[in-house]
Design a protein around this motif. Sequence first.
Motif, PDB file in Angstrom:
ATOM      1  N   GLU A  11       0.389  -1.364  -0.216  1.00 24.16           N
ATOM      2  CA  GLU A  11       0.418   0.188  -0.087  1.00 24.16           C
ATOM      3  C   GLU A  11       1.268   1.227   0.022  1.00 24.16           C
ATOM      4  O   GLU A  11       0.558   1.830  -0.747  1.00 24.16           O
ATOM      5  N   SER A  12       1.842   1.115   1.082  1.00 24.53           N
ATOM      6  CA  SER A  12       2.645   2.606   0.717  1.00 24.53           C
ATOM      7  C   SER A  12       3.569   2.598  -0.047  1.00 24.53           C
ATOM      8  O   SER A  12       4.486   3.630  -0.216  1.00 24.53           O
ATOM      9  N   PRO A  35       4.092   1.515  -4.685  1.00 24.71           N
ATOM     10  CA  PRO A  35       2.462   1.218  -4.550  1.00 24.71           C
ATOM     11  C   PRO A  35       1.752   0.397  -5.293  1.00 24.71           C
ATOM     12  O   PRO A  35       1.688   0.892  -6.580  1.00 24.71           O
ATOM     13  N   PRO A  57      -2.154  -1.126  -4.450  1.00 26.65           N
ATOM     14  CA  PRO A  57      -3.448  -0.903  -4.029  1.00 26.65           C
ATOM     15  C   PRO A  57      -3.699  -2.707  -4.490  1.00 26.65           C
ATOM     16  O   PRO A  57      -4.730  -3.094  -2.986  1.00 26.65           O
ATOM     17  N   ALA A 109      -2.316  -4.960  -2.065  1.00 26.94           N
ATOM     18  CA  ALA A 109      -1.989  -4.276  -0.908  1.00 26.94           C
ATOM     19  C   ALA A 109      -3.448  -5.191  -0.321  1.00 26.94           C
ATOM     20  O   ALA A 109      -3.340  -5.885   0.570  1.00 26.94           O
ATOM     21  N   TYR A 136      -4.092  -7.780   2.341  1.00 30.86           N
ATOM     22  CA  TYR A 136      -5.200  -7.332   3.698  1.00 30.86           C
ATOM     23  C   TYR A 136      -6.282  -9.079   3.671  1.00 30.86           C
ATOM     24  O   TYR A 136      -6.396  -9.213   4.643  1.00 30.86           O
ATOM     25  N   ARG A 177      -8.317  -2.746   7.702  1.00 26.88           N
ATOM     26  CA  ARG A 177      -7.731  -2.467   5.909  1.00 26.88           C
ATOM     27  C   ARG A 177      -9.333  -2.836   5.104  1.00 26.88           C
ATOM     28  O   ARG A 177      -8.725  -2.392   3.931  1.00 26.88           O
ATOM     29  N   ALA A 222     -11.021  -1.121   1.981  1.00 23.64           N
ATOM     30  CA  ALA A 222     -10.882  -1.377   0.289  1.00 23.64           C
ATOM     31  C   ALA A 222     -11.764  -1.657  -0.161  1.00 23.64           C
ATOM     32  O   ALA A 222     -12.051  -1.025  -0.871  1.00 23.64           O
ATOM     33  N   ARG A 266     -10.985   0.457  -3.202  1.00 21.52           N
ATOM     34  CA  ARG A 266      -8.933   0.819  -3.279  1.00 21.52           C
ATOM     35  C   ARG A 266      -8.350  -0.850  -3.431  1.00 21.52           C
ATOM     36  O   ARG A 266      -8.611  -1.862  -2.536  1.00 21.52           O
ATOM     37  N   GLY A 267      -8.080  -1.235  -5.296  1.00 23.45           N
ATOM     38  CA  GLY A 267      -7.582  -1.598  -4.889  1.00 23.45           C
ATOM     39  C   GLY A 267      -8.480  -3.535  -5.612  1.00 23.45           C
ATOM     40  O   GLY A 267      -7.772  -4.114  -5.483  1.00 23.45           O
TER      41      GLY A 267
END
Length: 108
Positions: free
Chosen positions: A35-36, A43, A45, A48, A52, A66, A70, A75-76
């Motif tokens: 993610e970061s 990055p 997503p 990530a 998660y 998380r 998401a 997100r992703g």
Amino acid sequence: ATEDGAQQRAAAVEIDKAAAAGLPTAIYVLGLMAESGAGGVAPDPRAAAQHYRRAAQKGIRAAQTRWGQALLEGRGVERNAVEGGTWLRRSANAGDADAAALVGDLYA
């Protein structure tokens, strides 16, 4: 700075090994890194979210939070507010304060 980068890459390799062995916390950390963009990678997503999801399914509360976020935000992963809310409630019920706050926001 080069030494720090080498140390980060070495740590990322060890975390990756632990995740490959199925250790849930390592899977969650891979999600944070993806993610970061930590560990010298861009990055990602989508990666990530998948980390998660795997860690959430193994019971890591922070990963459940998380993963729920998401899903809520798309997100992703494809947006799914119902499933996202379910994961947030699961994490909140297990004691995650961040998830509890997010669940409160859902119904505010």
